[in-house]
Design a protein around this motif. Structure first.
Motif, PDB file in Angstrom:
ATOM      1  N   LEU A  32       6.041  -4.893  -2.966  1.00  0.00           N
ATOM      2  CA  LEU A  32       4.902  -4.019  -2.659  1.00  0.00           C
ATOM      3  C   LEU A  32       4.667  -3.006  -3.779  1.00  0.00           C
ATOM      4  CD1 LEU A  32       5.429  -3.354   1.161  1.00  0.00           C
ATOM      5  CD2 LEU A  32       3.678  -4.776   0.089  1.00  0.00           C
ATOM      6  N   TYR A  33       5.746  -2.551  -4.369  1.00  0.00           N
ATOM      7  CA  TYR A  33       5.611  -1.608  -5.492  1.00  0.00           C
ATOM      8  C   TYR A  33       4.864  -2.277  -6.651  1.00  0.00           C
ATOM      9  CZ  TYR A  33       6.909   1.341  -9.441  1.00  0.00           C
ATOM     10  OH  TYR A  33       6.879   2.132 -10.578  1.00  0.00           O
ATOM     11  N   ASP A  34       5.299  -3.495  -6.979  1.00  0.00           N
ATOM     12  CA  ASP A  34       4.623  -4.220  -8.075  1.00  0.00           C
ATOM     13  C   ASP A  34       3.150  -4.467  -7.723  1.00  0.00           C
ATOM     14  OD1 ASP A  34       6.995  -4.281  -9.475  1.00  0.00           O
ATOM     15  OD2 ASP A  34       7.587  -6.277  -8.728  1.00  0.00           O
ATOM     16  N   THR A  35       2.870  -4.691  -6.442  1.00  0.00           N
ATOM     17  CA  THR A  35       1.483  -4.976  -6.016  1.00  0.00           C
ATOM     18  C   THR A  35       0.584  -3.760  -6.220  1.00  0.00           C
ATOM     19  OG1 THR A  35       2.273  -6.612  -4.411  1.00  0.00           O
ATOM     20  CG2 THR A  35       0.056  -5.718  -4.086  1.00  0.00           C
ATOM     21  N   TYR A  36       1.026  -2.582  -5.724  1.00  0.00           N
ATOM     22  CA  TYR A  36       0.114  -1.430  -5.846  1.00  0.00           C
ATOM     23  C   TYR A  36       0.050  -0.898  -7.271  1.00  0.00           C
ATOM     24  CZ  TYR A  36       3.536   2.495  -5.856  1.00  0.00           C
ATOM     25  OH  TYR A  36       4.517   3.402  -6.187  1.00  0.00           O
ATOM     26  N   ILE A  37       1.123  -1.093  -8.061  1.00  0.00           N
ATOM     27  CA  ILE A  37       1.057  -0.712  -9.482  1.00  0.00           C
ATOM     28  C   ILE A  37       0.055  -1.615 -10.209  1.00  0.00           C
ATOM     29  CG2 ILE A  37       2.359  -0.657 -11.639  1.00  0.00           C
ATOM     30  CD1 ILE A  37       2.878   1.720  -9.842  1.00  0.00           C
ATOM     31  N   ALA A  38       0.113  -2.922  -9.905  1.00  0.00           N
ATOM     32  CA  ALA A  38      -0.846  -3.848 -10.552  1.00  0.00           C
ATOM     33  C   ALA A  38      -2.272  -3.530 -10.142  1.00  0.00           C
ATOM     34  CB  ALA A  38      -0.490  -5.288 -10.173  1.00  0.00           C
ATOM     35  N   GLU A  39      -2.457  -3.084  -8.867  1.00  0.00           N
ATOM     36  CA  GLU A  39      -3.793  -2.691  -8.394  1.00  0.00           C
ATOM     37  C   GLU A  39      -4.292  -1.469  -9.146  1.00  0.00           C
ATOM     38  OE1 GLU A  39      -7.272  -2.828  -6.406  1.00  0.00           O
ATOM     39  OE2 GLU A  39      -5.671  -4.309  -6.262  1.00  0.00           O
ATOM     40  N   ALA A  40      -3.381  -0.534  -9.400  1.00  0.00           N
ATOM     41  CA  ALA A  40      -3.788   0.680 -10.123  1.00  0.00           C
ATOM     42  C   ALA A  40      -4.136   0.362 -11.569  1.00  0.00           C
ATOM     43  CB  ALA A  40      -2.673   1.716 -10.052  1.00  0.00           C
ATOM     44  N   GLU A  41      -3.404  -0.563 -12.145  1.00  0.00           N
ATOM     45  CA  GLU A  41      -3.656  -0.909 -13.551  1.00  0.00           C
ATOM     46  C   GLU A  41      -4.822  -1.886 -13.698  1.00  0.00           C
ATOM     47  OE1 GLU A  41       0.096  -2.404 -14.796  1.00  0.00           O
ATOM     48  OE2 GLU A  41       0.993  -0.408 -15.107  1.00  0.00           O
ATOM     49  N   GLY A  42      -5.252  -2.494 -12.613  1.00  0.00           N
ATOM     50  CA  GLY A  42      -6.359  -3.432 -12.657  1.00  0.00           C
ATOM     51  C   GLY A  42      -5.973  -4.797 -13.146  1.00  0.00           C
ATOM     52  N   THR A  43      -4.682  -5.108 -13.065  1.00  0.00           N
ATOM     53  CA  THR A  43      -4.221  -6.429 -13.534  1.00  0.00           C
ATOM     54  C   THR A  43      -4.138  -7.445 -12.419  1.00  0.00           C
ATOM     55  OG1 THR A  43      -1.929  -5.724 -13.240  1.00  0.00           O
ATOM     56  CG2 THR A  43      -2.904  -5.401 -15.408  1.00  0.00           C
ATOM     57  N   HIS A  57       3.585   0.378   1.043  1.00  0.00           N
ATOM     58  CA  HIS A  57       4.845   0.429   0.289  1.00  0.00           C
ATOM     59  C   HIS A  57       5.683   1.606   0.737  1.00  0.00           C
ATOM     60  CE1 HIS A  57       7.176   2.252  -3.048  1.00  0.00           C
ATOM     61  NE2 HIS A  57       7.626   0.985  -3.199  1.00  0.00           N
ATOM     62  N   ASP A  58       5.039   2.778   0.880  1.00  0.00           N
ATOM     63  CA  ASP A  58       5.798   3.970   1.260  1.00  0.00           C
ATOM     64  C   ASP A  58       6.408   3.821   2.654  1.00  0.00           C
ATOM     65  OD1 ASP A  58       5.143   5.039  -1.149  1.00  0.00           O
ATOM     66  OD2 ASP A  58       3.490   6.275  -0.397  1.00  0.00           O
ATOM     67  N   ALA A  59       5.668   3.186   3.584  1.00  0.00           N
ATOM     68  CA  ALA A  59       6.194   2.971   4.932  1.00  0.00           C
ATOM     69  C   ALA A  59       7.410   2.039   4.908  1.00  0.00           C
ATOM     70  CB  ALA A  59       5.112   2.393   5.824  1.00  0.00           C
ATOM     71  N   LEU A  60       7.270   0.996   4.116  1.00  0.00           N
ATOM     72  CA  LEU A  60       8.395   0.049   4.015  1.00  0.00           C
ATOM     73  C   LEU A  60       9.580   0.684   3.304  1.00  0.00           C
ATOM     74  CD1 LEU A  60       9.002  -2.837   4.889  1.00  0.00           C
ATOM     75  CD2 LEU A  60       8.335  -3.614   2.611  1.00  0.00           C
ATOM     76  N   LEU A  61       9.301   1.571   2.337  1.00  0.00           N
ATOM     77  CA  LEU A  61      10.387   2.271   1.628  1.00  0.00           C
ATOM     78  C   LEU A  61      11.137   3.192   2.585  1.00  0.00           C
ATOM     79  CD1 LEU A  61      11.832   2.926  -1.014  1.00  0.00           C
ATOM     80  CD2 LEU A  61      10.084   4.691  -1.452  1.00  0.00           C
ATOM     81  N   ALA A  62      10.400   3.839   3.495  1.00  0.00           N
ATOM     82  CA  ALA A  62      11.056   4.698   4.481  1.00  0.00           C
ATOM     83  C   ALA A  62      11.953   3.856   5.407  1.00  0.00           C
ATOM     84  CB  ALA A  62       9.998   5.453   5.292  1.00  0.00           C
ATOM     85  N   GLU A  63      11.430   2.685   5.787  1.00  0.00           N
ATOM     86  CA  GLU A  63      12.264   1.792   6.609  1.00  0.00           C
ATOM     87  C   GLU A  63      13.519   1.371   5.853  1.00  0.00           C
ATOM     88  OE1 GLU A  63       9.951  -1.493   7.852  1.00  0.00           O
ATOM     89  OE2 GLU A  63       8.505  -0.293   9.017  1.00  0.00           O
ATOM     90  N   LEU A  64      13.370   1.137   4.543  1.00  0.00           N
ATOM     91  CA  LEU A  64      14.519   0.747   3.711  1.00  0.00           C
ATOM     92  C   LEU A  64      15.565   1.856   3.680  1.00  0.00           C
ATOM     93  CD1 LEU A  64      15.974  -1.111   1.705  1.00  0.00           C
ATOM     94  CD2 LEU A  64      14.565  -0.112  -0.120  1.00  0.00           C
ATOM     95  N   GLN A  65      15.110   3.100   3.522  1.00  0.00           N
ATOM     96  CA  GLN A  65      16.057   4.212   3.470  1.00  0.00           C
ATOM     97  C   GLN A  65      16.803   4.338   4.806  1.00  0.00           C
ATOM     98  OE1 GLN A  65      16.773   5.792   0.751  1.00  0.00           O
ATOM     99  NE2 GLN A  65      15.186   4.751  -0.442  1.00  0.00           N
ATOM    100  N   PRO A  91      -9.448   2.747  -2.924  1.00  0.00           N
ATOM    101  CA  PRO A  91      -9.029   2.594  -1.532  1.00  0.00           C
ATOM    102  C   PRO A  91      -7.981   1.502  -1.350  1.00  0.00           C
ATOM    103  CG  PRO A  91     -11.410   2.770  -1.684  1.00  0.00           C
ATOM    104  CD  PRO A  91     -10.920   2.621  -3.091  1.00  0.00           C
ATOM    105  N   VAL A  92      -8.144   0.405  -2.069  1.00  0.00           N
ATOM    106  CA  VAL A  92      -7.172  -0.692  -1.948  1.00  0.00           C
ATOM    107  C   VAL A  92      -5.810  -0.240  -2.441  1.00  0.00           C
ATOM    108  CG1 VAL A  92      -6.624  -3.046  -2.654  1.00  0.00           C
ATOM    109  CG2 VAL A  92      -8.993  -2.412  -2.179  1.00  0.00           C
ATOM    110  N   TYR A  93      -5.831   0.507  -3.531  1.00  0.00           N
ATOM    111  CA  TYR A  93      -4.566   1.027  -4.075  1.00  0.00           C
ATOM    112  C   TYR A  93      -3.873   1.906  -3.040  1.00  0.00           C
ATOM    113  CZ  TYR A  93      -1.582   4.363  -6.496  1.00  0.00           C
ATOM    114  OH  TYR A  93      -0.543   5.184  -6.853  1.00  0.00           O
ATOM    115  N   LYS A  94      -4.690   2.831  -2.423  1.00  0.00           N
ATOM    116  CA  LYS A  94      -4.102   3.725  -1.449  1.00  0.00           C
ATOM    117  C   LYS A  94      -3.525   2.955  -0.264  1.00  0.00           C
ATOM    118  CE  LYS A  94      -7.021   7.703  -2.529  1.00  0.00           C
ATOM    119  NZ  LYS A  94      -8.041   8.648  -2.011  1.00  0.00           N
ATOM    120  N   GLU A  95      -4.239   1.936   0.173  1.00  0.00           N
ATOM    121  CA  GLU A  95      -3.759   1.131   1.291  1.00  0.00           C
ATOM    122  C   GLU A  95      -2.422   0.462   0.960  1.00  0.00           C
ATOM    123  OE1 GLU A  95      -5.135  -2.733   3.968  1.00  0.00           O
ATOM    124  OE2 GLU A  95      -6.523  -1.838   2.526  1.00  0.00           O
TER     125      GLU A  95
END
Length: 366
Positions: free
Chosen positions: A173-184, A203-211, A194-198
């Motif tokens: 998910l991290y790679d996905t939203y970073i690629a969205e921000a970079e436009g790749t 990602h942040d929700a899943l990261l909290a679950e990971l912690q 908006p897509v980036y924020k979504e």
């Protein structure tokens, strides 16, 4: 003095032997010496055997001394009861149970001495057996703990696998939203739309679950590792507590079994040696011709036997004669009128007394 002692050990009649030749006395002194030294060997063998049982020198010597006296008494009895009859068949039949007893005594004496003679070889066999018992003991104890430890290790592996799987999802998910921000990738529009924020929120929700998962699984892993450490400690404790039992696996039965694993021929020859020593007095008596001592002993025994038979016959004849005389006397008295009259008078008086006593008893009843 020593010769006289060995003659006593042979169980022979010293009074008869004193009247025999020196050669005859020497023969029985040799038999007595064999009996005596066999008892000494029995004392040594029993003391060693009992020392392996009790691990106490004084107890072993005391019981060994009693055992030596017992063997001495048995050997002395065996030798003294063999009589020369002049018939080989009768003598063999007479000696056969004594030879069997001598074989048993030879086995009992030779076995402990074999244990001492082959002590180094027996110790090597016992060492190998102790090593095998140690490994077997560890495996048996491990069977009590291994399934639980393996189950706990599998749980730890599963918990860590959960964390790794969750981390993989978070990284994806991290790679996905970073690629969205970079436009790749994704909309391929540069910037944080908006897509980036979504995707970032996901990602942040899943990261909290990971912690949270890491914290929970870490606690579970720590508890499982503590339990594994406890089980391993219990395993080592049982190993240490049971090892002395294996180390003390060198008792009498263990040594006898270890001796059985060695080549049998040396042990067999040692047994034959003691068998020859134990049966030598018996064989010496069987093989030797009837000597002066045997004739004198036979003469003394037959004289006593004859005297006893004579006395028995005289008593039987006396009893028979006494019965015959008594019968004649009573037959003669039976025909006398005077005795009949006297006895009739006494019987009458007795019956009168009985009648008076009965009347008195009946009168008192009323």
């Amino acid at each position: 003095m020593l010769k006289q002692f060995f003659i006593i050990c042979s169980g022979s009649d010293t009074d008869i032997l004193d009247k025999c030749s020196t050669g005859e006395q020497n023969k029985y002194a040799g038999i007595g010496a064999t009996v005596f030294f066999t008892a000494i060997m029995a004392f040594i063998a029993a003391s060693y055997a009992l020392y392996t049982v009790f691990d106490n020198l004084f107890i072993a010597i005391a019981f060994g001394f009693i055992w030596g006296l017992l063997i001495f008494n048995l050997d002395r009895y065996i030798v003294s009861t063999i009589k020369k009859t002049g018939s080989i068949t009768d003598e063999l039949i007479q000696a056969s149970p004594r030879i069997i007893l001598a074989v048993i005594i030879a086995i009992v004496i030779s076995k402990p001495l074999e244990l001492k003679i082959f002590e180094k070889e027996i110790n090597q066999v016992l060492l190998e057996q102790k090593n095998e018992l140690t490994l077997a003991n560890k495996n048996q104890i491990a069977e009590q703990f291994t399934p639980t430890i393996e189950s706990l290790n599998n749980n730890i592996t599963a918990l860590r696998q959960q964390i790794n799987t969750k981390e993989t999802e978070v990284n994806a998910l991290y790679d996905t939203y970073i690629a969205e921000a970079e436009g790749t990738a994704g909309t391929k529009l540069l910037g944080k739309g908006p897509v980036y924020k979504e995707k970032r929120e996901k990602h942040d929700a899943l990261l909290a679950e990971l912690q949270q998962l890491k914290a929970e699984n870490k606690a579970k892993i720590t508890a499982a590792e503590t339990q594994i450490a406890t089980l391993k400690g219990d395993y080592e404790t049982q190993i240490v507590s049971t090892q002395p039992i294996i180390n003390n696996f060198d008792g009498l039965m263990a040594r006898v079994n270890a001796l059985g694993k060695l080549p049998w021929l040396p042990s067999f020859f040692i047994f034959l040696l003691f068998l020859a020593i134990e049966t030598s007095p018996i064989l010496a008596k069987l093989l030797s011709p009837k000597s002066a001592y045997d004739f004198r002993l036979e003469d003394q025994e037959t004289a006593i036997k004859t005297n006893v038979l004579q006395n028995k016959n005289q008593r039987e004849a006396l009893l028979k004669t006494d019965h015959a005389i008594n019968d004649r006397i009573y037959n003669d008295i039976e025909k006398e009128d005077e005795l009949y009259t006297y006895k009739r008078k006494k019987v009458r008086e007795l019956m009168q007394l009985q009648a008076d006593a009965f009347f008195k008893h009946q009168k008192n009843a009323f």
